[in-house]
Write an enzyme that holds these catalytic residues in place. Structure first.
Site, mmCIF file in Angstrom:
data_model
loop_
_atom_site.group_PDB
_atom_site.id
_atom_site.type_symbol
_atom_site.label_atom_id
_atom_site.label_comp_id
_atom_site.label_asym_id
_atom_site.label_seq_id
_atom_site.Cartn_x
_atom_site.Cartn_y
_atom_site.Cartn_z
ATOM 1 N N ARG A 1 40.272 50.653 3.879
ATOM 2 C CA ARG A 1 39.560 51.773 3.129
ATOM 3 C C ARG A 1 38.076 51.667 3.243
ATOM 4 O O ARG A 1 37.608 50.987 3.900
ATOM 5 C CB ARG A 1 40.055 51.503 1.667
ATOM 6 C CG ARG A 1 39.879 50.234 0.933
ATOM 7 C CD ARG A 1 39.382 50.054 -0.593
ATOM 8 N NE ARG A 1 38.025 50.775 -0.301
ATOM 9 C CZ ARG A 1 36.888 50.184 -0.041
ATOM 10 N NH1 ARG A 1 36.897 48.905 0.140
ATOM 11 N NH2 ARG A 1 35.702 50.805 -0.172
ATOM 12 N N GLY A 2 37.509 52.574 2.860
ATOM 13 C CA GLY A 2 35.989 52.859 3.120
ATOM 14 C C GLY A 2 35.873 53.871 4.181
ATOM 15 O O GLY A 2 36.653 53.793 5.109
ATOM 16 N N ALA A 3 35.132 54.786 3.893
ATOM 17 C CA ALA A 3 35.069 56.016 4.823
ATOM 18 C C ALA A 3 34.809 55.573 6.299
ATOM 19 O O ALA A 3 35.448 56.133 7.095
ATOM 20 C CB ALA A 3 34.155 56.967 4.367
ATOM 21 N N CYS B 1 31.368 51.450 -6.623
ATOM 22 C CA CYS B 1 32.176 51.168 -5.519
ATOM 23 C C CYS B 1 31.948 50.366 -4.667
ATOM 24 O O CYS B 1 30.991 49.521 -4.740
ATOM 25 C CB CYS B 1 32.696 52.764 -4.855
ATOM 26 S SG CYS B 1 34.366 52.456 -4.098
ATOM 27 N N ASP C 1 32.046 59.626 1.231
ATOM 28 C CA ASP C 1 32.949 60.026 1.822
ATOM 29 C C ASP C 1 33.056 61.120 2.766
ATOM 30 O O ASP C 1 33.338 61.454 3.866
ATOM 31 C CB ASP C 1 34.357 60.041 1.238
ATOM 32 C CG ASP C 1 34.634 58.763 0.518
ATOM 33 O OD1 ASP C 1 33.853 58.248 -0.632
ATOM 34 O OD2 ASP C 1 35.362 57.953 1.088
ATOM 35 N N ASN D 1 32.065 61.222 -3.063
ATOM 36 C CA ASN D 1 32.124 59.791 -3.161
ATOM 37 C C ASN D 1 32.940 59.249 -4.156
ATOM 38 O O ASN D 1 33.605 60.165 -5.091
ATOM 39 C CB ASN D 1 30.827 59.203 -3.105
ATOM 40 C CG ASN D 1 30.797 57.543 -2.760
ATOM 41 O OD1 ASN D 1 31.051 57.352 -1.664
ATOM 42 N ND2 ASN D 1 30.068 56.794 -3.763
ATOM 43 N N LYS D 2 33.188 57.908 -4.503
ATOM 44 C CA LYS D 2 34.137 57.274 -5.227
ATOM 45 C C LYS D 2 34.054 57.954 -6.682
ATOM 46 O O LYS D 2 32.692 57.950 -7.122
ATOM 47 C CB LYS D 2 34.065 55.939 -5.233
ATOM 48 C CG LYS D 2 35.144 55.167 -6.202
ATOM 49 C CD LYS D 2 36.520 55.527 -6.036
ATOM 50 C CE LYS D 2 36.883 55.669 -4.560
ATOM 51 N NZ LYS D 2 37.565 54.666 -4.055
ATOM 52 N N LYS E 1 29.933 61.040 8.421
ATOM 53 C CA LYS E 1 30.292 61.695 6.987
ATOM 54 C C LYS E 1 29.839 63.049 6.729
ATOM 55 O O LYS E 1 30.081 63.603 5.532
ATOM 56 C CB LYS E 1 29.855 60.529 6.029
ATOM 57 C CG LYS E 1 29.573 59.106 6.449
ATOM 58 C CD LYS E 1 31.009 58.519 6.005
ATOM 59 C CE LYS E 1 30.827 57.226 6.313
ATOM 60 N NZ LYS E 1 30.104 55.890 5.476
HETATM 61 P P1 RI2 Z 1 31.526 53.215 3.523
HETATM 62 C C1 RI2 Z 1 35.006 54.615 -0.242
HETATM 63 O O1 RI2 Z 1 36.069 55.286 -0.371
HETATM 64 C C2 RI2 Z 1 34.001 54.812 -1.475
HETATM 65 O O2 RI2 Z 1 34.102 56.078 -2.146
HETATM 66 C C3 RI2 Z 1 32.649 54.440 -0.575
HETATM 67 O O3 RI2 Z 1 31.442 54.799 -1.476
HETATM 68 C C4 RI2 Z 1 32.930 55.580 0.653
HETATM 69 O O4 RI2 Z 1 34.420 55.091 1.115
HETATM 70 C C5 RI2 Z 1 32.027 55.091 1.797
HETATM 71 O O5 RI2 Z 1 32.174 53.746 2.366
HETATM 72 P P2 RI2 Z 1 37.346 54.404 -0.597
HETATM 73 O O6 RI2 Z 1 38.239 54.399 0.804
HETATM 74 O O7 RI2 Z 1 32.093 54.133 4.773
HETATM 75 O O8 RI2 Z 1 37.148 53.179 -1.240
HETATM 76 O O9 RI2 Z 1 29.912 53.326 3.279
HETATM 77 O O10 RI2 Z 1 38.587 55.313 -1.674
HETATM 78 O O11 RI2 Z 1 32.179 51.628 3.765
#
Ligand code: RI2
Length: 336
Positions: free
Chosen positions: A37-39, A151, A221, A231-232, A257
């Site tokens: 997880r994380g974009a 987040c 995201d 975003n979250k 992004k």
């Molecule tokens: P990075 C995450 O989504 C959060 O919304 C976070 O702010 C965003 O991705 C960007 O994350 P999720 O996958 O790419 O937790 O900076 O739903 O790590």
């Protein structure tokens, strides 16, 4: 979860070996279930899965068959989570390179190699991009200040760690981030990086901000052509509070992004996840009340609430996003 043997054998597409098919299916499953997880992370996971897929495709296929199979696999990956555009950009970058090789008359083996190299390069360069974003955004933080983040964003965490490593003695406040509690990851990583960190529940954000937050840094995201960010969920409330309190609101977002689909007005889909994620801490009798539950996991922060964005190659005002996206991706013609 990995498919059973029988299931796997029934659904292997033409041109893909069992190993190739499994790489994509496992990556898709890990993104869907948020193990990855994380974009940025899901973009890297998809790019690497497509790279693996390309290298394990059966020999003897035509260049067209290779491209078609990569497109099918790309669609499978893109379908896992709808909001983070980084995932779709990563897939399309790899597909674009594979199609380009085919158009130049490359053999099937060369198309596969180009796709492999492209996916591998994307994953590698995206990690470098995060560090460049963080270096840029860290410059904006004042020494001795307290910075709030929401987040878990690798880009935002790296920004705070960079500022700390530069001797700015910043303090961090991070939100719990219901329902997945990604704030736990943020707090742990900030502490491991030596940053003075305070943890709050999401609903305490306004009160804590008015008591002395100097800046907000979040990840993204998706960034739209209009300069808004997805975003979250909870980010928009923090941004509104920041606006009201006169606190700068910074976004740390690598170029992938930024959504070229929003140039032509395509709406960003906000993912709704299962109600169980919200109900998990509730007592069993609560579930019997017949209360409707909503679980949108992202929200839109309009550009008017965003002070500045840090991409790896430049800083942007929200009003500059359209031109930036056009310069990087054109209008994304032919993208899936
Ligand atoms: P990075 C995450 O989504 C959060 O919304 C976070 O702010 C965003 O991705 C960007 O994350 P999720 O996958 O790419 O937790 O900076 O739903 O790590």
């Amino acid at each position: 979860m990995a498919p059973g043997r029988g299931e796997q054998a029934r659904s292997i597409p033409a041109g893909a070996s069992p190993v190739a098919h499994l790489a994509v299916r496992q990556a898709a499953e890990s993104i869907r279930t948020m193990q990855a997880r994380g974009a940025g992370k899901i973009a890297r996971t998809a790019a690497k899965a497509l790279a693996d897929h390309a290298m394990h495709l059966n020999g003897g296929a035509s260049p067209d068959a290779v491209v078609h199979e990569l497109e099918r696999a790309g669609r499978e990956l893109v379908a896992t989570r709808p909001t983070a555009i980084s995932l779709r950009v990563a897939v399309n970058v790899v597909l674009g390179q594979a199609r380009g090789a085919r158009a130049r008359g490359a053999s099937a083996a060369d198309v596969k190699r180009v796709a492999y190299e492209s996916g591998t390069r994307f994953a590698h360069e995206s990690l470098e991009a995060v560090q460049r974003v963080a270096a840029r955004a860290a410059e904006w933080l004042e020494p001795g200040s307290t910075v709030l983040t929401h987040c878990h964003s690798v880009a935002a965490v790296e920004t705070l760690k960079r500022a700390h490593a530069a001797g700015k003695a910043i303090r961090a406040v991070c939100t719990e981030t219901r329902p997945w509690f990604q704030g736990h990851i943020t707090a742990r990583q900030l502490r491991e990086g030596g940053v003075d960190t305070t943890f709050i529940v999401d609903s305490a954000a306004f009160q804590v901000m008015r008591e002395g937050i100097a800046a907000v840094v979040v990840g993204a995201d998706t960034v739209t052509a209009a300069g808004s960010i997805y975003n979250k969920v909870g980010t928009a409330s923090v941004a509104l509070a920041a606006k009201d309190l006169g606190i700068p609101f910074y976004v740390a977002a690598e170029s992938y992004k930024f959504s070229p689909f929003t140039l032509r007005g395509e709406p960003v889909v906000i993912e709704e996840r299962p109600e169980d994620e919200v109900l998990a801490p509730a007592p069993p009798e609560f579930r019997r009340l017949g209360v409707r539950v909503r679980n949108p996991v992202f929200d839109e922060t309009p550009g008017r609430l965003v002070t500045r964005l840090a991409a790896e190659d430049r800083a942007l005002e929200p009003g500059q996003c359209r031109e930036y996206i056009l310069g990087r991706y054109g209008d994304a013609e032919g993208w899936i």
